[in-house]
Design a protein around this motif. Structure first.
Motif, PDB file in Angstrom:
ATOM      1  N   SER A   1      -1.587  -6.793   8.986  1.00 45.17           N
ATOM      2  CA  SER A   1      -0.153  -6.757   8.725  1.00 45.17           C
ATOM      3  C   SER A   1       0.150  -7.653   7.535  1.00 45.17           C
ATOM      4  CB  SER A   1       0.608  -7.269   9.949  1.00 45.17           C
ATOM      5  OG  SER A   1       0.501  -8.684  10.037  1.00 45.17           O
TER       6      SER A   1
ATOM      7  N   LYS B   1       5.626   2.675  13.325  1.00 44.06           N
ATOM      8  CA  LYS B   1       5.113   1.317  13.280  1.00 44.06           C
ATOM      9  C   LYS B   1       3.767   1.251  13.990  1.00 44.06           C
ATOM     10  CE  LYS B   1       8.672  -0.580  11.230  1.00 44.06           C
ATOM     11  NZ  LYS B   1       8.575  -1.225   9.913  1.00 44.06           N
TER      12      LYS B   1
ATOM     13  N   LEU C   1      -0.552  -2.445   9.457  1.00 45.64           N
ATOM     14  CA  LEU C   1      -0.016  -2.906  10.739  1.00 45.64           C
ATOM     15  C   LEU C   1       1.402  -3.447  10.581  1.00 45.64           C
ATOM     16  CD1 LEU C   1      -2.968  -4.773  12.517  1.00 45.64           C
ATOM     17  CD2 LEU C   1      -2.338  -2.365  12.611  1.00 45.64           C
ATOM     18  N   GLY C   2       2.209  -3.252  11.603  1.00 40.03           N
ATOM     19  CA  GLY C   2       3.555  -3.805  11.611  1.00 40.03           C
ATOM     20  C   GLY C   2       3.545  -5.247  12.086  1.00 40.03           C
ATOM     21  N   LEU C   3       4.543  -6.020  11.638  1.00 42.00           N
ATOM     22  CA  LEU C   3       4.648  -7.410  12.063  1.00 42.00           C
ATOM     23  C   LEU C   3       5.337  -7.547  13.413  1.00 42.00           C
ATOM     24  CD1 LEU C   3       5.572  -9.518   8.904  1.00 42.00           C
ATOM     25  CD2 LEU C   3       3.813 -10.052  10.585  1.00 42.00           C
TER      26      LEU C   3
ATOM     27  N   THR D   1       1.322  -0.749  15.805  1.00 45.84           N
ATOM     28  CA  THR D   1       1.140  -1.999  16.534  1.00 45.84           C
ATOM     29  C   THR D   1       0.422  -1.713  17.843  1.00 45.84           C
ATOM     30  OG1 THR D   1       3.286  -1.787  17.639  1.00 45.84           O
ATOM     31  CG2 THR D   1       3.225  -3.064  15.588  1.00 45.84           C
TER      32      THR D   1
END
Length: 216
Positions: free
Chosen positions: A204, A142, A114-116, A144
């Motif tokens: 993430s 990404k 997962l992306g931040l 998300t």
């Protein structure tokens, strides 16, 4: 340490005489009760206990987060063991008896898929309030989703107390407001967060948002 098969009354936990029984990793185990030593602790033992105490104290405050963040790691080890080992090996600085944790580099999750997101920040507001914000990254590649869960830890390093985000917060809820006890006023509070998928299968990396001082 050995294993045992439960009898007619099922498994048991606790101490019986000099034997201690427990359940670990879905296995019933039994071991001898450790004998107390009358010898004073050596400098090396005090050093090890001091370092171990730092790691386990923080792990206790973040137990729920760690169980999500390090879920499904390979090997016959618990998420708490993985986290504590990382802290002991990488995130303790200084010399005995003045050890301190390297807070900015501590991670409560593995480096998952997962992306931040972007523009993650924490802002101190009056009346013991913190506001955490982030922007969901929608760039190609990404991973998300607005339904991703958000896991937040606020750790008071002066009093070794913590505040965690409530269940149900999601990536789409930014900004998020958290309140801390009045006893935190004037203390430094470290802030971390990471995201997990709805079923906690993906996570993430952990973001350290910084350390702030709580206002009246």
């Amino acid at each position: 340490m050995g294993t045992y098969k439960p009898g007619v009354f099922g498994p048991f936990n606790g101490r019986v005489g000099d034997v201690v029984a427990a359940r670990w990793k879905d296995v019933n185990v039994v071991k001898n009760r450790p004998a107390k030593s009358s010898k004073p602790a050596s400098i090396l033992q005090k050093d090890q206990r001091s370092r171990f105490g730092l790691g386990t104290t923080l792990a206790g405050h973040a137990a729920d987060m760690i169980n999500v963040g390090f879920r499904g790691m390979p090997g016959n080890v618990t998420p708490a063991n993985i986290f504590t080992k990382q802290v002991l090996n990488n995130y303790i600085t200084g010399a005995y008896p003045d050890y301190v944790l390297d807070y900015p580099n501590i991670s409560f999750s593995r480096d998952g898929n997962l992306g931040l997101g972007t523009k993650l920040s924490v802002q101190v507001l009056p009346e013991q309030t913190l506001e955490l914000t982030w922007v969901m990254d929608t760039k190609p590649g990404k991973v998300t989703d607005a339904t991703d869960k958000v896991h937040i830890l606020l750790y008071n390093s002066d009093k070794h107390k913590s505040v965690k985000s409530a269940d149900g917060l999601t990536r789409g809820d930014s900004p998020v407001t958290l309140y801390v006890p009045g006893s935190f006023v004037g203390d430094q509070v470290h802030c971390w967060l990471f995201f997990s998928s709805v079923k906690n299968k993906e996570v993430s990396p952990t973001a350290y948002l910084g350390v702030v001082t709580i206002l009246i």
